[in-house]
Design an enzyme around this catalytic site. Structure first.
Site, PDB file in Angstrom:
ATOM      1  N   SER A 184      14.878 -42.425 -13.597  1.00 16.97           N
ATOM      2  CA  SER A 184      13.635 -41.719 -13.290  1.00 16.97           C
ATOM      3  C   SER A 184      13.528 -41.629 -11.771  1.00 16.97           C
ATOM      4  O   SER A 184      13.534 -42.650 -11.078  1.00 16.97           O
ATOM      5  CB  SER A 184      12.443 -42.479 -13.870  1.00 16.97           C
ATOM      6  N   GLY A 217      -8.305  -7.544   4.085  1.00 20.23           N
ATOM      7  CA  GLY A 217      -9.038  -7.514   5.347  1.00 20.23           C
ATOM      8  C   GLY A 217      -8.304  -8.097   6.536  1.00 20.23           C
ATOM      9  O   GLY A 217      -8.836  -8.132   7.635  1.00 20.23           O
ATOM     10  N   TYR A 276      12.806 -34.352 -18.171  1.00 24.99           N
ATOM     11  CA  TYR A 276      11.345 -34.271 -18.190  1.00 24.99           C
ATOM     12  C   TYR A 276      10.782 -34.492 -16.791  1.00 24.99           C
ATOM     13  O   TYR A 276      11.466 -34.992 -15.900  1.00 24.99           O
ATOM     14  CB  TYR A 276      10.753 -35.297 -19.162  1.00 24.99           C
ATOM     15  N   LYS A 331       0.834  -1.202   0.000  1.00 25.85           N
ATOM     16  CA  LYS A 331       0.000   0.000   0.000  1.00 25.85           C
ATOM     17  C   LYS A 331       0.868   1.251   0.000  1.00 25.85           C
ATOM     18  O   LYS A 331       0.656   2.159  -0.791  1.00 25.85           O
ATOM     19  CB  LYS A 331      -0.906  -0.036   1.240  1.00 25.85           C
ATOM     20  N   ARG A 358      -3.477  -1.447  -6.400  1.00 25.13           N
ATOM     21  CA  ARG A 358      -2.669  -2.648  -6.240  1.00 25.13           C
ATOM     22  C   ARG A 358      -3.035  -3.578  -7.377  1.00 25.13           C
ATOM     23  O   ARG A 358      -4.076  -3.414  -8.018  1.00 25.13           O
ATOM     24  CB  ARG A 358      -2.934  -3.327  -4.901  1.00 25.13           C
ATOM     25  N   CYS A 389       9.170 -39.203 -11.761  1.00 21.88           N
ATOM     26  CA  CYS A 389       7.828 -39.773 -11.925  1.00 21.88           C
ATOM     27  C   CYS A 389       7.065 -39.821 -10.610  1.00 21.88           C
ATOM     28  O   CYS A 389       5.993 -40.393 -10.522  1.00 21.88           O
ATOM     29  CB  CYS A 389       7.909 -41.150 -12.556  1.00 21.88           C
ATOM     30  N   MET A 408      -5.297  -7.168   7.990  1.00 17.81           N
ATOM     31  CA  MET A 408      -4.758  -6.202   8.921  1.00 17.81           C
ATOM     32  C   MET A 408      -5.778  -5.083   9.104  1.00 17.81           C
ATOM     33  O   MET A 408      -6.728  -4.992   8.366  1.00 17.81           O
ATOM     34  CB  MET A 408      -3.447  -5.646   8.362  1.00 17.81           C
ATOM     35  N   HIS A 418     -15.651  -8.884   0.782  1.00 18.41           N
ATOM     36  CA  HIS A 418     -14.593  -9.754   1.293  1.00 18.41           C
ATOM     37  C   HIS A 418     -14.703 -11.160   0.706  1.00 18.41           C
ATOM     38  O   HIS A 418     -13.734 -11.738   0.219  1.00 18.41           O
ATOM     39  CB  HIS A 418     -14.681  -9.811   2.826  1.00 18.41           C
ATOM     40  N   ARG A 442      -3.380   3.019   8.454  1.00 22.20           N
ATOM     41  CA  ARG A 442      -3.659   1.861   7.594  1.00 22.20           C
ATOM     42  C   ARG A 442      -2.482   0.903   7.601  1.00 22.20           C
ATOM     43  O   ARG A 442      -1.338   1.298   7.477  1.00 22.20           O
ATOM     44  CB  ARG A 442      -3.887   2.321   6.162  1.00 22.20           C
TER      45      ARG A 442
HETATM   46  P1  ADP Z   1      -7.658  -2.524   3.312  1.00 23.47           P
HETATM   47  O1  ADP Z   1      -6.269  -2.991   3.345  1.00 23.47           O
HETATM   48  O2  ADP Z   1      -8.596  -3.383   4.064  1.00 23.47           O
HETATM   49  O3  ADP Z   1      -8.109  -2.173   1.946  1.00 23.47           O
HETATM   50  P2  ADP Z   1      -7.391   0.312   3.752  1.00 23.47           P
HETATM   51  O4  ADP Z   1      -6.231   0.796   4.505  1.00 23.47           O
HETATM   52  O5  ADP Z   1      -7.296   0.421   2.283  1.00 23.47           O
HETATM   53  O6  ADP Z   1      -7.695  -1.183   4.180  1.00 23.47           O
HETATM   54  O7  ADP Z   1      -8.610   1.135   4.323  1.00 23.47           O
HETATM   55  C1  ADP Z   1      -9.900   0.715   4.508  1.00 23.47           C
HETATM   56  C2  ADP Z   1     -10.877   1.681   3.860  1.00 23.47           C
HETATM   57  O8  ADP Z   1     -10.684   2.999   4.328  1.00 23.47           O
HETATM   58  C3  ADP Z   1     -10.716   1.745   2.371  1.00 23.47           C
HETATM   59  O9  ADP Z   1     -11.987   1.819   1.777  1.00 23.47           O
HETATM   60  C4  ADP Z   1      -9.959   3.017   2.159  1.00 23.47           C
HETATM   61  O10 ADP Z   1     -10.222   3.577   0.900  1.00 23.47           O
HETATM   62  C5  ADP Z   1     -10.471   3.895   3.274  1.00 23.47           C
HETATM   63  N1  ADP Z   1      -9.466   4.881   3.642  1.00 23.47           N
HETATM   64  C6  ADP Z   1      -8.229   4.653   4.088  1.00 23.47           C
HETATM   65  N2  ADP Z   1      -7.538   5.785   4.304  1.00 23.47           N
HETATM   66  C7  ADP Z   1      -8.389   6.783   4.000  1.00 23.47           C
HETATM   67  C8  ADP Z   1      -8.261   8.202   3.998  1.00 23.47           C
HETATM   68  N3  ADP Z   1      -7.112   8.782   4.350  1.00 23.47           N
HETATM   69  N4  ADP Z   1      -9.310   8.918   3.637  1.00 23.47           N
HETATM   70  C9  ADP Z   1     -10.466   8.312   3.279  1.00 23.47           C
HETATM   71  N5  ADP Z   1     -10.651   7.004   3.250  1.00 23.47           N
HETATM   72  C10 ADP Z   1      -9.617   6.219   3.599  1.00 23.47           C
HETATM   73 MG    MG Z   2      -7.769  -0.929   0.798  1.00 20.96          MG
HETATM   74 MG    MG Z   3      -9.340  -3.456   6.122  1.00 21.39          MG
END
Ligand code: ADP
Ligand code: MG
Ligand code: MG
Length: 906
Positions: free
Chosen positions: A792, A106, A879, A27, A364, A859, A108, A482, A97
């Site tokens: 083999s 989801g 092979y 990220k 990503r 094999c 972390m 999810h 984040r």
């Molecule tokens: P995940 O790894 O679960 O995608 P994120 O870190 O991307 O978690 O964040 C979860 C949600 O919060 C996402 O929808 C993301 O877009 C939103 N989000 C994260 N940081 C910000 C921010 N600075 N402003 C607005 N929304 C945010």
């Molecule tokens: Mg995200």
């Molecule tokens: Mg999350």
């Protein structure tokens, strides 16, 4: 200078880059890259993965320099945003984040709206003139923070339904119900103010601590929680399934908040640069007006399609972003193109619109299923976005497997009872018994049951059950939920947003359109169309041969590989299947399976139980024409391709009669007494048959068995050669440990082969080789090679013998070893390259020193496992050979091994 632990991004310039994923996490690296590309990203900074590692190394303490670096970066964010963190006039709020190297959907935790306190709330209200928004943000902070920081990261594990998040959600639902609201957005300012107070009381009561009212306490609490969550139960379990090493650590991103929940001129969404379920090259996504962060992914409201192209029969009445905010849609569209062209791969993006201004929050590489992966790779190569080599590297060998997976038989589907429709999140067909919890799914699957996991929505706590289930069905959530994300990553059949399902967890039943489905009832899912049916419908086997893109990609792959791919096949039928999958020969044809057939087993038993050579010969004479028939069938299927036939290998007792009745009948047939036969039978008992009288040891002690088999092989070959069918027999001697064994068996084979060819007046090029499956054979390879035309590697037995590990008994402890990290992987699934692999390497080197270019293959079961294929390529085998359905995967893995470019035959 102090070590750099914090990397800044903002205002078009970032310290980091996309290729710094190891340090900044996925990220963080991509936020930096987007910033450098001039894409609007809210400013912020990334705390490196090194800090996570140091944190765990130093007894959960941060390096001393960290605090200052964080504060400095926060200053810079404040300057850019012209806001003050903790300020009472124009307060800055941030998100905290997590972000590991490879995305863990989801797994972390993320906390939004950090910095809202009784001091900053009035300022923000004054500034925005929007108290509803401020209190909505506050109640979200209270929910996320108490859940993630105060409960989960603190290691509190409440019982199901008693967690803080659940309690707060319940409190909110109660208010909504009392007031008759359908959605969160219906809550008024007064409702929210009251709710926030109620939340704080519940938090204090449940967790015994007040919610922190200081902005710095909140910030450091959230940062600490991200690091804590790396070792949390859910993350650990996901890492185990995905084989992500613990040492990697996670980074933490602190970023200025932008708000999608300030009103109808604001929004948030998730999108993919191409359709992740089909691979089609159309921009695809979902959005919600007046919403924040996770709302789209969590499936709280059914999201709208981002554009007109993405509308389906079920969503055609919803307003797309393209229609609602055309200018912003155009900007978003241009950005997603730019990102895909820049990264040269399908991107999964998050965006937020705050008062008519677009912000990008994440990009990503998007997860996709096999079908989509193949389509994207081929189309991107054709449009020259990527090379063909990269296209081949892009698709995981296991993803091909999905194309080889079944689908619901349309004929049966027409007559079936349709229970409900949902969104087609993971294609393919699946049948299973309904279960309602992840734990049940896992437990039932362990007992060998096929299950479909049915949930309202899934959360990271469910991954183990989702993994164990044949398919996943949820009542809520969209294509980016999810459940959809995780299923897609695994190529699993999945239907989401199936709103007709009324799930009653307590009664363990589903009410759906007038019918009731109970726990344990069979249902069928068509994940390609999003249809749920009652009962167990027939599934059709996969048919990759009609997928033109698949065929094209395989064609490319075949030009790139140097490793041959053969199959393990004992019957003409298997041989035909494997050939249609592209097998270039048979690497292992076992002859013992033929002995088990009903009409033969008697003769086999007669042979084994005869006291004298003559009796054995008599029985073998009966078997000869049958074996010959088998070989004719297989040779014919494989015409023009080599066929390696292994002479009899298993311990003889496997063939023996088990009951007195069987013995009596046999005694009658053989004209011997029952008692004598029974005594003989008992005398053949072995204490450790796997290391006992088997393999070439049989041939050495009972040469007439191998003589018969060689004669059958050569007679079959001669007969077909006369019919102008090209036959390439390779006769393989199993379980050789000493060169003298092989020398003796080789001379037996050669003399019978020559004799047979003379008798038939045909000359055939045949070879005699050995299976390498004992450590002693590897170590003395220089001697063994003098007697072998080919090797083999029988890596099943080689693993057993190198490890001293009985495969039949390992089930009692190997899973424990793997779960607890004593072994990274089950050595019977993926070759233990350090141990077993070292013996293989030795055998290759010493063997080829004696005989340059000595042909070598594998094999064992490993021959169809991608990592093992890569290893076989690297040590220079010619092979690999695997079961028919794995052949395409092996071909593909071989191409990838060659492209990765390590080793290969010299
Ligand atoms: P995940 O790894 O679960 O995608 P994120 O870190 O991307 O978690 O964040 C979860 C949600 O919060 C996402 O929808 C993301 O877009 C939103 N989000 C994260 N940081 C910000 C921010 N600075 N402003 C607005 N929304 C945010
Ligand atoms: Mg995200
Ligand atoms: Mg999350």
């Amino acid at each position: 200078m102090a070590k750099k632990y914090v990397y800044f991004f903002g205002e078009g310039k970032a310290d980091g880059r996309a290729d710094m994923k190891n340090l900044l996490g996925g990220k963080g690296a991509n936020l930096a890259e987007m910033t450098n590309l001039g894409i609007p990203v809210p400013p912020g900074f990334t705390i490196t993965t090194e800090v996570c590692t140091l944190y765990y190394k130093n007894n959960r303490k941060y390096p001393p320099e960290l605090k200052k670096q964080v504060e400095n970066s926060l200053d810079r964010v404040e300057k850019i945003m012209k806001k003050e963190f903790g300020g009472s006039d124009n307060p800055l709020l941030v998100s905290v984040r997590s972000g590991a190297r490879s995305s863990m959907p989801g797994m972390m935790e993320t906390v939004l709206n950090v910095g809202l306190t009784t001091k900053t709330i009035p300022g923000l209200i004054k500034k925005t003139n929007n108290p509803r928004f401020v209190y909505d943000a506050y109640r979200r902070l209270l929910m996320m923070y108490s859940d993630v920081v105060m409960e989960k990261a603190a290691g509190i594990e409440p019982e199901d339904g008693l967690g803080i998040r659940h309690k707060l959600e319940h409190a909110m639902e109660k208010v909504k119900k009392e007031k008759g609201y359908a959605n969160d957005i219906d809550l008024s300012v007064e409702d929210l103010v009251k709710l926030c107070d109620a939340f704080k009381a519940v938090i204090k009561e449940t967790l015994g601590k007040a919610f922190p009212d200081n902005h710095y306490d909140q910030l450091w609490g959230a940062i600490g929680a991200v690091f804590q969550s790396w070792m949390g139960k859910r993350a650990v379990s996901y890492r185990r399934i995905e084989k992500i090493p613990e040492e990697w650590g996670t980074a933490v991103n602190v970023q200025s908040m932008v708000f999608g929940n300030t009103g109808d001129n604001s929004a948030t969404g998730v999108a993919f640069t191409r359709n992740p379920a089909t691979g089609e090259n159309v921009f695809f996504g979902e959005w919600l007006p007046n919403a924040q962060g996770e709302d789209v992914v969590a499936g709280i409201r059914t999201p709208n399609p981002v554009n007109k192209a993405g509308k389906t029969a079920d969503t055609k009445h919803l307003s797309s972003l393209e229609e609602a905010m055309p200018k912003l849609y155009k900007q978003l569209f241009a950005i997603q193109r730019k990102l895909e062209n820049h990264y040269r791969d399908m991107q999964d993006i998050e965006f937020t619109i705050e008062d008519g201004r677009l912000w990008m929050l994440q990009t990503r590489v998007g997860k996709r299923n096999g079908q989509a992966a193949i389509r994207m790779a081929v189309e991107m190569a054709k449009s020259r976005l990527i090379t063909r080599e990269l296209a081949v590297l892009r698709v995981k060998p296991e993803q091909l497997d999905e194309l080889l997976h079944p689908s619901v038989d349309p004929a049966g589907e027409k007559k079936a009872v349709e229970l409900a429709k949902g969104l087609p999140a993971g294609p393919g067909g699946a049948v299973g018994k309904v279960v309602f919890t992840a734990d049940d799914a896992e437990a039932w699957a362990k007992k060998g049951q096929k299950v479909v996991l049915v949930r309202n929505e899934t959360s990271p706590e469910d991954v183990h059950g989702m993994h164990a289930a044949e398919a996943i069905l949820t009542a809520k959530g969209g294509m980016t939920s999810h459940a959809a994300l995780v299923a897609r990553g695994w190529g699993k059949c999945c239907i989401v947003g199936c709103s007709a399902l009324d799930i009653n967890l307590r009664a363990k039943e589903i009410r759906v359109n007038g019918s009731t489905v109970k726990e344990g009832d069979w249902i069928t899912l068509n994940g390609t169309k999003g249809r749920v049916y009652a009962g167990k419908l027939p599934l059709l086997p996969a048919d990759p041969e009609h997928n033109l893109r698949y065929k094209e990609l395989m064609k490319w792959a075949d030009t790139m590989r140097t490793l041959g791919v053969r199959t393990n096949a004992d019957t003409p039928n298997d041989a035909r299947t494997a050939r249609s999958f592209g097998a270039e020969g048979i690497g292992l044809c076992r002859t013992e399976h033929m002995f088990f057939e009903a009409d033969r087993i008697k003769s086999v038993r007669e042979m084994i139980l005869s006291e004298e050579v003559d009796g054995r010969r008599k029985a073998l004479a009966k078997l000869l024409p049958m074996q010959k028939g088998d070989f004719i069938g297989i040779f014919r299927e494989m015409k023009g391709l080599p066929v390696t036939i292994r002479l009899l290998d298993p311990p003889l007792h496997e063939f023996l009669p088990h009951t007195d009745d069987e013995l009596k009948e046999l005694a009658r047939d053989m004209g011997v007494s029952f008692e004598a036969l029974k005594a003989k039978n008992q005398s053949l008992h072995e204490f450790n048959p796997m290391l006992g009288h088997r393999g070439c040891r049989l041939g050495v002690t009972y040469p007439e068995i191998y003589e018969m088999q060689v004669q059958a092989i050569m007679e079959a070959a001669c007969e077909l050669t006369k019919q102008r069918v090209k036959v390439i027999p390779e006769i393989m001697i199993p379980l050789v440990g000493h060169v003298n064994e092989l020398a003796k068996m080789r001379s037996l084979t050669v003399s019978i082969a020559e004799e047979t060819m003379k008798k038939c007046k045909v000359k055939i090029a045949y070879t005699v080789g050995t299976m390498i499956e004992l450590p002693r054979a590897c170590v003395t390879s220089a001697q063994i090679a003098t007697q072998a035309d080919f090797y083999s590697f029988g890596t099943n037995d080689l693993t057993q013998t190198v490890y001293g590990l009985s495969r039949d008994d390992a089930g009692r402890f190997l899973p424990f070893y793997v779960e607890n990290g004593i072994l990274k992987e089950d050595p019977f699934i993926s070759i233990d390259t350090e141990g077993v692999g070292a013996f293989m390497r030795l055998a290759v080197e010493h063997g080829r020193k004696v005989k340059k270019g000595l042909k070598m293959g594998i094999c064992g079961e490993h021959g169809g496992e991608p990592k093992s294929v890569e290893f076989c390529h690297s040590i220079g085998l010619d092979y690999v050979s695997c079961s028919p359905y794995r052949v395409p995967i092996a071909r593909f893995a071989a191409a990838q091994a060659a492209l990765k470019g390590k080793g290969g035959k010299k």
